[in-house]
Write an enzyme that holds these catalytic residues in place. Structure first.
Site, PDB file in Angstrom:
ATOM      1  N   HIS A   1      44.784  44.979  50.951  1.00  0.00           N
ATOM      2  CA  HIS A   1      46.151  44.786  50.494  1.00  0.00           C
ATOM      3  C   HIS A   1      46.976  43.923  51.449  1.00  0.00           C
ATOM      4  O   HIS A   1      47.651  43.002  50.992  1.00  0.00           O
ATOM      5  CB  HIS A   1      46.873  46.075  50.152  1.00  0.00           C
ATOM      6  CG  HIS A   1      48.093  45.755  49.331  1.00  0.00           C
ATOM      7  ND1 HIS A   1      48.014  45.350  48.021  1.00  0.00           N
ATOM      8  CD2 HIS A   1      49.394  45.644  49.661  1.00  0.00           C
ATOM      9  CE1 HIS A   1      49.211  45.045  47.577  1.00  0.00           C
ATOM     10  NE2 HIS A   1      50.078  45.202  48.544  1.00  0.00           N
TER      11      HIS A   1
ATOM     12  N   ARG B   1      38.049  43.459  33.628  1.00  0.00           N
ATOM     13  CA  ARG B   1      37.977  42.251  34.431  1.00  0.00           C
ATOM     14  C   ARG B   1      36.527  42.058  34.879  1.00  0.00           C
ATOM     15  O   ARG B   1      35.681  42.908  34.595  1.00  0.00           O
ATOM     16  CB  ARG B   1      38.894  42.393  35.656  1.00  0.00           C
ATOM     17  CG  ARG B   1      38.447  43.502  36.590  1.00  0.00           C
ATOM     18  CD  ARG B   1      39.428  43.778  37.708  1.00  0.00           C
ATOM     19  NE  ARG B   1      39.363  42.751  38.741  1.00  0.00           N
ATOM     20  CZ  ARG B   1      39.821  42.925  39.991  1.00  0.00           C
ATOM     21  NH1 ARG B   1      40.338  44.087  40.355  1.00  0.00           N
ATOM     22  NH2 ARG B   1      39.756  41.956  40.882  1.00  0.00           N
TER      23      ARG B   1
END
Lengths: 562, 190
Positions: free
Chosen positions: A232, A446
């Protein structure tokens, strides 16, 4: 004085870093359009569905790791030299460049190996179809992990060059505030040092020895947790350079100046503190992690919205100030008094607008329980193509139109293509990303070559599945065209002869509210780094301790070749 | 430090928004009861799952009735199928029952997602993912592996068939009956 004449050595460095970034952008964009056409079923003649994942790995690594890291290195090199008014220490900075380039070549060769039959090199099949996240126990060629590690190590060394410049500057200017651009660069690098520890440990301590056969097993949960410790904050490593551009250069392009230097510093310090102790929000649906730690990561993530919301205010206020300097009146009509025909300005503004949309879909991702609906659906790439794929990438391209003339001394060529390019990117991304978000709501995953299954069929929630496919394909194609337009402008500019006087320069106007208004404690790097580390210990200490309590390599998995 | 009046208002609104988000999520967990996937599933040896010698129901995965209206579904994810779940072996559960899925991997990281529901978990070698759910509507639900797991990842799908409770009980009796018949036949053959 043109930047290239003031700092010829540093300019050469920036040019070299940008050149690698642009080559990676070109190949990555080509891989992107191949995927967009393949997974939507519009055209599947380029690669087989098995090789789709090689292309996908290349797209992720070349764009999210190589393009970003090299472009950021170039931008930061310029920003430090420009704001501290000195050449960067050449030996350190060039070592960083060559280490990163070696890493890039190793990683790229091992990925491309998958397209040419995976020849055996040094006893291992030369392939790396493991995607950008390289989750164990899927195993790539050791060169892939070594290459990735070298890119990170190179970026560390590059950071050392920025710090060394600061120390030299400090010895000559003992009482001055750190100039804003350098402050932003160094805060970003501190965040980067703290957060890359995770991936460095994952790759160096576990994956490299494991891929070489020196250790038998790794713990898949532990290694992916170490990845997301880094995974992140890396998005803030992409975002903060875009913020540097929006805070320090965009107001000038709008004809004004930054609204507030102190708030800009506060925002960057907030990112240093909060970027890392949030990684578990990528693991909301992971087993083996108590939900309390997920909750802590969720609250930290939500507070990370704060610096971005503050940025939205400051950037818009600064641009509005610029418009009013140009004679604008009215509550909204000032928007008309802005240089929308200048690609650097238009690109940054459109990037910021798309980032607002990406921010809202990010809030959904961060919502621990609503995330169940969209986790690992195509909603997620829909989201991050707005953030890294536009907020970062379009800002990088836009500011290149402004910066490349200054580091070469050459006027920008192909201006009409350049003027149109940000709009092509914007439209392409709007078409592709809205469809990806909606397809995600319908549950379409995805990271797949063919999102159709024998056992059932997806049904669209808003719009039909067929319509979304077409939009994704058209949007992906427009983005490829947008990248190609950018590269044509850059190639023509870089290859042109120097001549004429530039209409741009690197002078940054003083903010409306200057550094003198901000408390000196904001520049106390030791304090902020210490608090950042403390927050990480709270968020990561106990869960990591429990993961390694049963042994570093247990529950273990042997390598599984892809 | 000087902060503009508008900026103070904006800052206040931003903090309100953030606290509001956290409050709605906390309410979703505590009030509505949307639980998180956590460590409740425990650990398991991926190698033993692969070899079928875990001495747990994962050695013969499927639906187990654990009480009145309570079922546990053991699923093994492996390259490139769910057992049960994929192909002509759908997961069958009755509508309205409390169903707990226990899912683990025999090889690499997989995903386990029942399309358009809250059932969405990673499947990590060495860990057991535990998810509880209740299907109120009978019908066929799509099941997909949503994490890249190798060259044929895109073929890894399946389905969950939710059948009305009466029908489900009859089916089970038939299965039990035919299993008994088969056993009787086997015994007779010997």
């Amino acid at each position: 004085m043109v930047f290239v004449d003031s700092y010829p050595k540093t300019s050469k460095l920036v040019r070299s870093e940008f050149l690698v970034a642009f080559v990676a952008l070109g190949i990555g964009a080509l891989f992107g359009v191949v995927q967009a056409l393949h997974r939507t079923g519009v055209f599947r003649g380029f690669v087989s569905s098995a090789d789709y994942y090689t292309i996908l790995t290349g797209h992720g690594v070349l764009l999210a790791l190589v393009f970003t890291t090299f472009f950021i290195a170039g931008l930061f090199t310029w920003a430090v030299a420009n704001s501290l008014e000195r050449e960067l220490p050449q030996r350190i900075a060039w070592s960083a460049f060559w280490i990163m380039l070696t890493g890039t070549v190793l990683a790229a060769v091992s990925i491309i190996g998958g397209l040419v039959g995976a020849p055996s090199i040094l006893g291992h099949d030369l392939k790396a179809d493991v995607l950008f996240t390289f989750y164990a126990p899927m195993k790539a060629h050791p060169a892939f992990y070594i290459g990735a590690a070298l890119i990170i190590v190179g970026s560390w060394v590059a950071g050392l060059a920025y710090f060394k410049s600061l120390w030299e500057w400090r010895s000559e200017n003992p009482d001055e505030r750190i100039p804003l651009q350098t402050f932003m660069v160094l805060t970003t690098m501190l965040m980067w040092y703290v957060s890359t520890i995770g991936v460095a440990v994952e790759v160096v301590a576990f994956l490299i020895p494991w891929s070489l056969g020196l250790i038998q097993n790794v713990d898949p949960l532990l290694t992916r947790t170490l990845f997301w410790y880094f995974g992140h904050p890396v998005v803030y490593f992409w975002l903060m350079p875009a913020y540097l551009v929006w805070y320090t250069i965009l107001p000038k392009l709008a004809g004004g100046r930054l609204f507030s230097d102190p708030l800009a510093r506060v925002v960057f310090v907030a990112f240093l503190l909060l970027s890392t102790p949030v990684g578990f929000h990528h693991q909301y649906t992971d087993p083996g992690i108590p939900s309390g730690y997920k909750f802590i990561a969720m609250t930290n993530t939500m507070f990370l919205l704060l610096p971005s919301l503050l940025t939205a205010f400051t950037v818009v206020a600064s641009v509005e100030h610029g418009a009013r300097q140009r004679g604008a009146k009215g509550y909204l009509s000032w928007l008309r008094n802005l240089p929308w025909g200048k690609p650097a300005f238009a690109g940054c503004m459109l990037a910021g607008l798309m980032f607002a949309a990406g921010g809202f879909s990010g809030m959904i991702n961060a919502g621990m329980n609503i995330n169940y609906l969209i986790h690992n659906t195509i909603w997620v790439p829909g989201h991050f193509h707005l953030t890294v794929g536009t907020a970062f990438a379009l800002t990088a391209m836009a500011i290149s139109y402004w910066l490349v003339p200054q580091i070469t001394g050459k006027k920008l060529r192909q201006r009409s293509i350049a003027t149109l390019q940000p709009y092509v990117w914007f439209v392409g991304m709007a078409v592709m990303s809205n469809a990806m978000h909606r397809a995600g709501l319908a549950g379409i995953p995805r990271r797949t070559a063919e999102p159709t299954y024998d056992e059932f069929a997806f049904e669209g929630v808003a719009g039909t599945v067929g319509e979304m496919r077409i939009q994704i394909a058209i949007g992906g194609f427009l983005l490829f065209v947008g990248a190609a337009m950018f590269l044509i402008v850059m190639a023509d500019t870089l290859l042109a002869r120097r001549g004429g006087t530039l209409s741009v320069n690197s002078n940054i106007p003083e903010p409306l509210s200057g550094a003198d208004h901000s408390p000196r404690i904001l520049d106390n790097y030791k304090l902020w780094t210490a608090i950042a580390l403390l927050l990480i210990v709270i968020a990561y200490g106990p869960p990591l301790a429990s993961m390694v309590a049963d042994g570093l390599f247990a529950p273990g998995s042997p390598p599984i070749p892809v | 430090m000087q902060v503009h009046r508008f900026e103070k208002v904006w800052l206040g609104a931003a903090i309100l928004l953030i606290v509001g988000f956290i409050a709605t999520i906390a309410y979703g967990s505590v009030g509505v009861g949307v639980g998180m996937v956590d460590d409740s599933g425990g650990q398991i040896s991926a190698e033993e799952v692969q070899n079928g010698n875990t001495d747990t129901p994962f050695d013969d995965p499927g639906v187990v009735k654990t009480g009145d209206d309570k079922y546990t579904v053991y699923v093994v994810a492996r390259q490139f199928q769910f057992v049960p779940g994929s192909g002509d072996n759908p997961i069958q559960v009755p509508a309205g029952a409390n169903v707990t899925f226990r899912v683990t991997s025999a090889d690499v990281v997989h995903g386990f997602s029942v399309v358009e529901t809250n059932i969405n978990t990673m499947v990590i070698p060495g860990q057991v993912s535990e998810v509880s759910a209740r299907f109120n509507e009978p019908g066929t639900y799509g099941l997909i592996c949503h994490e890249y797991c190798g060259a044929a990842h895109h073929t890894m799908g399946g389905s969950v068939e939710v059948v009305p409770p009466e029908e489900y009980d009859m089916q089970q009796e038939n299965i039990d009956q035919s299993a008994d018949d088969a056993q009787a036949q086997e015994e007779a053959d010997q």
